[in-house]
Each structure stands twice: as structure tokens, then as C-alpha cells.
Design an enzyme around this catalytic site. Structure first.
Site, PDB file in Angstrom:
ATOM      1  N   ALA A 166      13.263  -1.847   4.279  1.00 25.44           N
ATOM      2  CA  ALA A 166      11.807  -1.879   4.503  1.00 25.44           C
ATOM      3  C   ALA A 166      11.487  -2.652   5.774  1.00 25.44           C
ATOM      4  CB  ALA A 166      11.104  -2.502   3.299  1.00 25.44           C
ATOM      5  N   GLY A 167      12.387  -2.543   6.754  1.00 25.65           N
ATOM      6  CA  GLY A 167      12.172  -3.202   8.039  1.00 25.65           C
ATOM      7  C   GLY A 167      11.235  -2.374   8.908  1.00 25.65           C
TER       8      GLY A 167
ATOM      9  N   ASP B  65      14.423  -3.054  -0.343  1.00 26.38           N
ATOM     10  CA  ASP B  65      15.024  -3.958   0.638  1.00 26.38           C
ATOM     11  C   ASP B  65      15.631  -5.136  -0.117  1.00 26.38           C
ATOM     12  OD1 ASP B  65      14.414  -4.257   3.961  1.00 26.38           O
ATOM     13  OD2 ASP B  65      15.183  -6.042   2.948  1.00 26.38           O
TER      14      ASP B  65
ATOM     15  N   ARG C 205      25.320   0.236  20.181  1.00 22.06           N
ATOM     16  CA  ARG C 205      25.181   0.631  18.767  1.00 22.06           C
ATOM     17  C   ARG C 205      26.512   0.432  18.039  1.00 22.06           C
ATOM     18  NH1 ARG C 205      22.348   4.364  21.905  1.00 22.06           N
ATOM     19  NH2 ARG C 205      20.128   4.586  21.395  1.00 22.06           N
TER      20      ARG C 205
ATOM     21  N   ASN D 180      27.140  -2.840   9.420  1.00 24.70           N
ATOM     22  CA  ASN D 180      26.272  -1.815   8.851  1.00 24.70           C
ATOM     23  C   ASN D 180      27.015  -0.895   7.898  1.00 24.70           C
ATOM     24  OD1 ASN D 180      24.055  -2.859  10.040  1.00 24.70           O
ATOM     25  ND2 ASN D 180      23.824  -1.293  11.621  1.00 24.70           N
TER      26      ASN D 180
ATOM     27  N   HIS E  87      25.009   9.689  19.055  1.00 25.53           N
ATOM     28  CA  HIS E  87      23.839   8.873  19.394  1.00 25.53           C
ATOM     29  C   HIS E  87      24.321   7.603  20.096  1.00 25.53           C
ATOM     30  CE1 HIS E  87      19.818   7.394  19.202  1.00 25.53           C
ATOM     31  NE2 HIS E  87      20.063   6.443  18.320  1.00 25.53           N
TER      32      HIS E  87
HETATM   33  N1  NAD Z   1      19.492   6.697  14.597  1.00 21.37           N
HETATM   34  C1  NAD Z   1      18.444   6.299  15.283  1.00 21.37           C
HETATM   35  O1  NAD Z   1      17.876   7.053  16.046  1.00 21.37           O
HETATM   36  C2  NAD Z   1      17.928   4.895  15.115  1.00 21.37           C
HETATM   37  C3  NAD Z   1      16.686   4.522  15.642  1.00 21.37           C
HETATM   38  C4  NAD Z   1      16.195   3.252  15.379  1.00 21.37           C
HETATM   39  C5  NAD Z   1      16.933   2.356  14.615  1.00 21.37           C
HETATM   40  N2  NAD Z   1      18.150   2.748  14.143  1.00 21.37           N
HETATM   41  C6  NAD Z   1      18.961   1.842  13.329  1.00 21.37           C
HETATM   42  O2  NAD Z   1      18.334   1.754  12.033  1.00 21.37           O
HETATM   43  C7  NAD Z   1      18.629   0.479  11.457  1.00 21.37           C
HETATM   44  C8  NAD Z   1      17.323  -0.200  11.053  1.00 21.37           C
HETATM   45  O3  NAD Z   1      16.544  -0.511  12.167  1.00 21.37           O
HETATM   46  P1  NAD Z   1      15.193  -1.350  11.996  1.00 21.37           P
HETATM   47  O4  NAD Z   1      14.598  -1.456  13.337  1.00 21.37           O
HETATM   48  O5  NAD Z   1      14.379  -0.785  10.882  1.00 21.37           O
HETATM   49  O6  NAD Z   1      15.793  -2.764  11.548  1.00 21.37           O
HETATM   50  P2  NAD Z   1      15.065  -3.922  10.714  1.00 21.37           P
HETATM   51  O7  NAD Z   1      15.907  -5.142  10.859  1.00 21.37           O
HETATM   52  O8  NAD Z   1      13.628  -4.001  11.068  1.00 21.37           O
HETATM   53  O9  NAD Z   1      15.157  -3.397   9.210  1.00 21.37           O
HETATM   54  C9  NAD Z   1      16.360  -3.270   8.515  1.00 21.37           C
HETATM   55  C10 NAD Z   1      16.100  -3.704   7.081  1.00 21.37           C
HETATM   56  O10 NAD Z   1      17.268  -3.433   6.302  1.00 21.37           O
HETATM   57  C11 NAD Z   1      17.285  -4.424   5.292  1.00 21.37           C
HETATM   58  N3  NAD Z   1      18.590  -4.448   4.619  1.00 21.37           N
HETATM   59  C12 NAD Z   1      19.732  -5.032   5.031  1.00 21.37           C
HETATM   60  N4  NAD Z   1      20.693  -4.836   4.112  1.00 21.37           N
HETATM   61  C13 NAD Z   1      20.149  -4.098   3.111  1.00 21.37           C
HETATM   62  C14 NAD Z   1      20.642  -3.552   1.890  1.00 21.37           C
HETATM   63  N5  NAD Z   1      21.919  -3.724   1.510  1.00 21.37           N
HETATM   64  N6  NAD Z   1      19.792  -2.846   1.115  1.00 21.37           N
HETATM   65  C15 NAD Z   1      18.510  -2.670   1.482  1.00 21.37           C
HETATM   66  N7  NAD Z   1      17.995  -3.152   2.628  1.00 21.37           N
HETATM   67  C16 NAD Z   1      18.805  -3.864   3.430  1.00 21.37           C
HETATM   68  C17 NAD Z   1      16.925  -5.698   6.023  1.00 21.37           C
HETATM   69  O11 NAD Z   1      16.524  -6.721   5.131  1.00 21.37           O
HETATM   70  C18 NAD Z   1      15.792  -5.206   6.933  1.00 21.37           C
HETATM   71  O12 NAD Z   1      14.516  -5.387   6.331  1.00 21.37           O
HETATM   72  C19 NAD Z   1      19.445  -0.278  12.510  1.00 21.37           C
HETATM   73  O13 NAD Z   1      20.827  -0.103  12.262  1.00 21.37           O
HETATM   74  C20 NAD Z   1      19.056   0.424  13.812  1.00 21.37           C
HETATM   75  O14 NAD Z   1      20.049   0.268  14.805  1.00 21.37           O
HETATM   76  C21 NAD Z   1      18.655   3.970  14.380  1.00 21.37           C
END
Ligand code: NAD
Length: 308
Positions: free
Chosen positions: A10-11, A33, A88, A95, A175
Site C-alpha cells: 500500500a505504498g 501491507d 533496478r 524484493n 525493464h
Molecule cells: N515495473 C514497473 O514499471 C515499476 C514502476 C514503479 C515501481 N516499481 C517497483 O514497485 C515496487 C513498489 O514501488 P513503490 O513506489 O510503491 O514503493 P513504496 O515503498 O512506496 O511501497 C512499497 C510498499 O510495500 C510494502 N511491503 C514491503 N514488504 C511487504 C510485504 N511482505 N507484504 C506487503 N507489503 C509489503 C512496504 O511496506 C511499502 O508500503 C518497487 O520495487 C519499485 O521498484 C516498478
């Protein structure tokens, strides 16, 4: 029966995706989350916004995976985002543990769900999700290509002053910085980009697209991009729920397409209610094929590192 979409994480991207989805009124939404209070607080806040915008869906937040039971779609955004100076791939091991636990916990109570994966490094995390969930590859799709292509579309629109609706761009490959923005297949109202743009401007757009995520990380410093990634996830969820048979660039499991096997990789994919329906193969020139192979080698190397 209403559709149910669970978003793990829920980030920034998870909660922004919930917002876009709620505005579309296509499914009830569950946010999960590990941080206590955050999914509950964001869900309640979003629920309270819906009377204002006139949308009727239920938004629930939880720290417990039981809340995701019987989901039609599981969106995985849980994980660490990049910080300035990180690639990444630097996120790989940390991750992988998060995606592994999220997949194990959700597949049990949603055995028929389609998984849409966002967590980076994206192609490897989609592969891991398929393996851990032990489901047919058609039920796992990675989001990256819509975002990378949207960035390229935005840059072309800024360059030419033409509506984004006229601009169709296709970015294939993994990506990462080796992604492959296609310059001939991409077009403005049918005119290939390499005919409508001078070579130096096109090269600059290709380069800016490849580094598009990093540009935003460097500006935001404490987070990575989330509006465009969340909009891209929303388009995928919408296409699945409405069974649109929409063709988008996305990461899908390859079994020989583009000469690649046993890898998740960005290609043109037709998506609908069953997930991946079809993979399209462009006739690429040797330069683009070579670039795709280079990008695929990087993804394959990371898959090996994970020892799944
Ligand atoms: N593929 C793409 O195009 C793309 C684009 C943007 C972000 N991303 C990736 O997506 C991911 C999330 O990005 P974001 O900006 O939302 O990050 P963020 O830090 O805002 O949110 C991530 C959330 O995941 C939660 N989390 C961690 N471990 C967890 C678990 N075991 N169960 C449930 N929740 C858990 C954290 O508490 C946090 O709230 C990152 O790895 C980022 O690199 C990928």
C-alpha cells in the site's frame, strides 16, 4: 458478484493504483501491507473520497492476507523502490523475498486469480511469481512496457506538440536501461517515428525513455515514479476485468517467441479475462533483434542468480 482486486503493497504505487481503480468503479479493492495502520488508513481515506466523486466500490485495508480471499486479480507492488544511484537489479534479493511471501500467502485463498506484477526487477519478479504460485504462465503478467511506452509517447508529444492520442509507441525488452524503444513500429498517426522526427531528436527521445525511471528517482530522491506506473497497472486490470483483448507491451512468459525461452520479457501481449491470450511477434530488423537479445541476457542472468 462484484469483481475483487487485491493490491499487495500500500505504498506509492499500490495506493495510487487503488485510487485510479476506484475511480473506474470496476472492482472492490483490498490493500495489504506489512506496516500497521497504513493500508487501513489509506483504504478508509479513499472510501471517504468516493461519495464526493460518486463511485460505489468497497475499499478495505489490512495487514492480514486473509482479506484477499477470492480475488479475481492480485496486483503485487510490495517491495523496495530504487534510491538515487541504484539500478533496478540492486533490488533483486530483497524484493525476491517479499514477492515470494506475498505470492505464497495470496495463491492459497485465491487459486484462480490472475497475477499482475510490478515489483522490480520486474521481469524476474514475474518469473518468480509464476514459479512460486505454480500456475500456468498465462495467469502472470508483468507491468513495465505500458509505462516505458507511455514515457516515450509523452516525450514525442512534448517534442511535436501533437496529442498523446495520436502517438503510439512500443518499448520491448526487459525493464532496465537495455530496454528497446522501437523507432520504426512506433508512430504518430501512422507515420513511423524515424520519418517524422530528425535522427538526433529521435535518438535523444530513445535515450531519455531508457533512463525515464532514473530521471524521476533523481528528482524525487526518496521514492520512484508512481503516477504513470499506477495508471499502467490500472489499464491492465481494466483490460482483464472487461475481457478487452487489449494488446499492450507487457512482460509475459516466452516459449520460443523472439527466439527466447523460459523467461519473462516485454513483448506485445493480448490480455483479457484469462490473462495472456496471445503474444505478437513483430518483424524486427537485425539491430532491434540484437538489442532485444542483449536485454534478454541481463534478465536471464538475474533469473539464474535467484536459484528458484
Ligand atoms: N515495473 C514497473 O514499471 C515499476 C514502476 C514503479 C515501481 N516499481 C517497483 O514497485 C515496487 C513498489 O514501488 P513503490 O513506489 O510503491 O514503493 P513504496 O515503498 O512506496 O511501497 C512499497 C510498499 O510495500 C510494502 N511491503 C514491503 N514488504 C511487504 C510485504 N511482505 N507484504 C506487503 N507489503 C509489503 C512496504 O511496506 C511499502 O508500503 C518497487 O520495487 C519499485 O521498484 C516498478
Amino acid at each position: 458478484m462484484r469483481n475483487k482486486v487485491s493490491i499487495i503493497g500500500a505504498g506509492m504505487t499500490g495506493s495510487t493504483t487503488a485510487q485510479w481503480l476506484a475511480e473506474k468503479e470496476i472492482a472492490d479493492i483490498v490493500l495489504v501491507d506489512v506496516i500497521e495502520g497504513v493500508p487501513q488508513g489509506k483504504a478508509l481515506d479513499l472510501q471517504q473520497a468516493l461519495p464526493v466523486v460518486g463511485k460505489d466500490v468497497w475499499v478495505t485495508g489490512s495487514n492480514d492476507y486473509h482479506a484477499t480471499a477470492d480475488s479475481d486479480i492480485i496486483v503485487i507492488t510490495a517491495g523496495l523502490p530504487r534510491k538515487p544511484g541504484m539500478s533496478r537489479d540492486d533490488l533483486l534479493q530483497a524484493n525476491a523475498e517479499i514477492v515470494r511471501s506475498a505470492t505464497t500467502a495470496t495463491i492459497k485463498s485465491s487459486p484462480n486469480a490472475i497475477f499482475v506484477v510490478l515489483t522490480n526487477p520486474l521481469d524476474v519478479m514475474a518469473y518468480l511469481t509464476m514459479k512460486i504460485a505454480d500456475i500456468p504462465p498465462q495467469r502472470v503478467i508483468g507491468q513495465a512496457g505500458i509505462l516505458d511506452s507511455a514515457r516515450m509517447r509523452a516525450f514525442v508529444s512534448m517534442e511535436l506538440g501533437v496529442s498523446v492520442e495520436n502517438i503510439h509507441c512500443y518499448v520491448l525488452g526487459g525493464h532496465g536501461d537495455d530496454m528497446v524503444p522501437l523507432t520504426r513500429t512506433s508512430n504518430v498517426a501512422g507515420i513511423p517515428l524515424d520519418e517524422i522526427l530528425p535522427a538526433d531528436r529521435l535518438a535523444a527521445i530513445v535515450e531519455r525513455t531508457r533512463k525515464g525511471g532514473g530521471e524521476i528517482v533523481n528528482l524525487l530522491k526518496t521514492s520512484s515514479a508512481y503516477y504513470a506506473p499506477a495508471a499502467s497497472l490500472t489499464q491492465m486490470v481494466d483490460a482483464i476485468i472487461k475481457d478487452k483483448h487489449l494488446i499492450v507491451p507487457a512482460a509475459a512468459y516466452l516459449s520460443g517467441e523472439y527466439g527466447l525461452r523460459d523467461i519473462f520479457f516485454g513483448v506485445p501481449v493480448q490480455i483479457g479475462r484469462k490473462g495472456v491470450e496471445k503474444i505478437y511477434e513483430y518483424r524486427l530488423n537485425s539491430e532491434d533483434l540484437k538489442a532485444l537479445q542483449k536485454s534478454a541476457a541481463g534478465v536471464a542472468e538475474n533469473i539464474t542468480k535467484l536459484k528458484i
